[in-house]
Design a protein around this motif. Structure first.
Motif, short mmCIF file in Angstrom:
data_model
loop_
_atom_site.label_atom_id
_atom_site.label_comp_id
_atom_site.label_asym_id
_atom_site.label_seq_id
_atom_site.Cartn_x
_atom_site.Cartn_y
_atom_site.Cartn_z
N ILE A 53 0.81 -1.20 0.03
CA ILE A 53 0.13 -0.03 -0.20
C ILE A 53 1.02 1.07 0.00
O ILE A 53 0.61 2.13 -0.67
CB ILE A 53 -1.04 -0.08 1.04
CG1 ILE A 53 -2.07 -1.13 1.14
CG2 ILE A 53 -1.63 1.41 1.45
CD1 ILE A 53 -2.93 -1.29 2.35
N GLN A 54 1.89 1.26 0.98
CA GLN A 54 2.60 2.41 1.15
C GLN A 54 3.35 2.63 -0.28
O GLN A 54 3.97 3.86 -0.66
CB GLN A 54 3.85 2.09 2.18
CG GLN A 54 3.12 2.26 3.40
CD GLN A 54 3.89 1.94 4.69
OE1 GLN A 54 4.88 1.13 4.56
NE2 GLN A 54 3.76 2.39 5.84
N ASP A 98 2.26 1.79 -3.44
CA ASP A 98 1.28 2.06 -4.54
C ASP A 98 1.28 0.99 -5.30
O ASP A 98 1.39 0.82 -6.61
CB ASP A 98 1.62 3.34 -5.34
CG ASP A 98 1.55 4.47 -4.48
OD1 ASP A 98 0.58 4.58 -3.51
OD2 ASP A 98 2.24 5.51 -4.61
N GLN A 139 -9.28 -2.99 2.01
CA GLN A 139 -9.78 -1.56 2.20
C GLN A 139 -9.62 -0.82 3.32
O GLN A 139 -9.39 0.31 3.48
CB GLN A 139 -11.22 -1.79 1.30
CG GLN A 139 -11.10 -1.68 -0.08
CD GLN A 139 -12.04 -2.31 -0.68
OE1 GLN A 139 -12.97 -3.16 -0.29
NE2 GLN A 139 -12.49 -1.71 -1.96
N LEU A 154 -6.33 0.34 3.85
CA LEU A 154 -6.19 2.04 2.88
C LEU A 154 -7.04 2.74 3.57
O LEU A 154 -6.47 4.16 3.78
CB LEU A 154 -6.94 1.47 1.72
CG LEU A 154 -6.19 0.76 0.47
CD1 LEU A 154 -6.84 0.44 -0.47
CD2 LEU A 154 -4.98 1.56 0.13
N GLN A 155 -8.17 2.70 4.14
CA GLN A 155 -8.97 3.72 4.73
C GLN A 155 -8.17 4.34 6.25
O GLN A 155 -8.11 5.74 6.20
CB GLN A 155 -10.39 3.41 5.11
CG GLN A 155 -11.21 4.42 5.50
CD GLN A 155 -12.63 3.82 5.72
OE1 GLN A 155 -12.73 2.74 6.06
NE2 GLN A 155 -13.51 4.79 5.85
N LYS A 185 -5.19 6.24 2.34
CA LYS A 185 -4.82 6.02 1.09
C LYS A 185 -5.89 5.75 -0.11
O LYS A 185 -6.88 5.02 0.61
CB LYS A 185 -3.64 4.94 1.00
CG LYS A 185 -2.39 5.26 1.35
CD LYS A 185 -1.42 6.17 0.41
CE LYS A 185 -0.96 5.11 -0.63
NZ LYS A 185 0.16 5.68 -1.42
N ASP A 186 -5.75 6.00 -1.10
CA ASP A 186 -6.70 5.83 -1.93
C ASP A 186 -5.87 5.09 -3.22
O ASP A 186 -5.16 5.85 -3.83
CB ASP A 186 -7.46 7.04 -2.37
CG ASP A 186 -8.64 6.77 -3.44
OD1 ASP A 186 -9.07 5.44 -3.20
OD2 ASP A 186 -9.28 7.51 -3.91
N LEU A 187 -6.17 3.88 -3.79
CA LEU A 187 -5.54 3.17 -4.66
C LEU A 187 -6.53 2.67 -5.81
O LEU A 187 -7.59 2.17 -5.44
CB LEU A 187 -4.84 1.95 -4.32
CG LEU A 187 -3.48 2.26 -3.32
CD1 LEU A 187 -2.87 1.21 -2.89
CD2 LEU A 187 -2.57 3.21 -4.04
N LEU A 240 -5.11 -2.44 -6.26
CA LEU A 240 -5.75 -3.35 -5.26
C LEU A 240 -5.73 -4.85 -5.52
O LEU A 240 -5.19 -5.80 -4.82
CB LEU A 240 -7.13 -2.96 -4.96
CG LEU A 240 -7.94 -3.32 -3.67
CD1 LEU A 240 -7.01 -3.16 -2.50
CD2 LEU A 240 -9.16 -2.54 -3.59
#
Ligand SMILES: Nc1ncnc2c1ncn2[C@@H]1O[C@H](COP(=O)(O)O)[C@@H](OP(=O)(O)O)[C@H]1O
Ligand SMILES: O=[N+]([O-])c1ccc(OS(=O)(=O)O)cc1
Length: 307
Positions: free
Chosen positions: A69-70, A72, A217, A220-221, A225-227, A232
């Motif tokens: 996540i970090q 991307d 998800q 992420l929240q 973060k939004d991917l 994902l």
């Protein structure tokens, strides 16, 4: 560089299982207890993210998810170093002949911000600076029976753990809380209560297994973060058990065989929910359930032992 020192170590030195001691009634490796003052006085920074778990609850899995996540979803960046070096394990002290700058504290201190750190400490032993700095924390819990089975096999293959004894003996030690990082029951309940007053995302291994997309998800929240959906899906694939099992930066094959012997039991062992059924006898299961009900009587925390 610290990583090279770990890698360059002779693969042939021999190790005996680790000695233990206690801090605040919690069993820890003796070499960790000997450095407790330094660990307790660790200086967290406000933008640190702490990943906290009871050992074998899915730590490495959530570490890989968070790293993806970090970054991307960039798999190459996530292969920049081993799990151990990417996310310093704050209370971890390595025995000789490892060099002292490969200990968790030193690795953390040398790391530029923002850092993601790992701990197995029960909530009451977390260095106070994490609370003072209001750091975000992700906790992952796993049902007691699968957690215990995984921990037993980990003791068999890892010389940094004490001798597990037989399965029956280890089961008794687990129920009595006489294992490293203390009592599982207190650990999961302690962190469950702590989330009422701190920024803690409390996740379950079983939920991650059931629906990784839904759980990722939530992460992420929490990390704000939004991917894209495509990224994902890439994260779900890269962090699946089958892929992580073959990822040398995540599967702990980077540890010298004298420390972790994957031929006894691989670090990435089964990665399932319900493997406990292949270990518990009927009598052990009855006794465990009875004891479990007492220890978990006064909590709203519940676990799924199968999916
Ligand atoms: N991507 C993944 N999916 C499911 N389980 C995973 C996983 N990565 C690691 N695990 C499992 O998590 C446990 C290790 O946890 P930790 O990282 O906290 O040490 C092991 O459980 P098993 O021994 O039951 O297979 C390991 O196989
Ligand atoms: O010796 N180690 O590197 C080590 C020890 C414990 C440990 O715990 S775990 O639950 O994160 O696998 C992981 C690695």
């Amino acid at each position: 560089m610290a990583g090279d020192k770990v890698k360059d170590l002779s693969l042939t030195f021999s190790m005996t299982h680790s000695e233990t001691d206690e801090v605040g009634g919690i069993l820890l490796p003796k070499i960790v207890c000997d450095r407790w003052d330094q660990i307790w006085n660790f200086k967290a920074r406000p933008d640190d993210l702490l990943i906290a778990t009871y050992a074998k609850a899915g730590t490495t899995w959530i570490q890989e998810i968070v790293d993806m996540i970090q970054h991307d979803g960039d798999t190459e960046k996530c292969k920049r170093a081993t799990t151990y070096l990417r996310h310093p394990f704050i209370e971890w002290v390595l025995p000789a002949p490892f060099s002292s700058d490969t200990n968790g504290l030193e690795l953390a201190e040398l790391m530029p911000s923002p850092r993601t750190l790992k701990t197995h400490l029960p909530v009451q032993l977390v260095p106070p600076s994490f609370w003072e700095q209001k750091c975000k924390i992700i906790y992952v819990a796993r049902n007691a029976k699968d957690n215990l089975v995984s921990y037993y096999h980990f003791h068999r293959m890892n010389k940094n753990m004490p001798e597990p004894g037989t399965w029956e003996e280890f089961l008794e030690k687990f129920m009595a809380g006489q294992v490293l990082w203390g009592c599982w029951y207190d650990h999961v309940k302690g962190w469950w209560e702590a989330k009422e007053n701190h920024r803690i995302l409390y996740l379950f291994y079983e939920d991650l297994k059931e629906d990784p997309k839904r759980e990722i998800q939530k992460v992420l929240q929490f990390l704000e973060k939004d991917l894209e959906n495509e990224i994902l899906d890439k994260i779900i694939y890269h962090t699946s058990f089958e892929i992580m099992k073959d990822n040398p930066m995540a599967n702990y094959t980077f540890q010298p065989p004298a420390v972790m012997d994957h031929s006894i039991s691989p670090f990435m062992r089964k990665g399932t929910v319900g493997d406990w059924k292949n270990h518990f006898t009927i009598a052990q299961n009855v006794k465990f359930d009875e004891d479990y009900r007492k220890k978990m009587a006064r909590t709203s925390l519940t676990f799924r032992m199968e999916l």
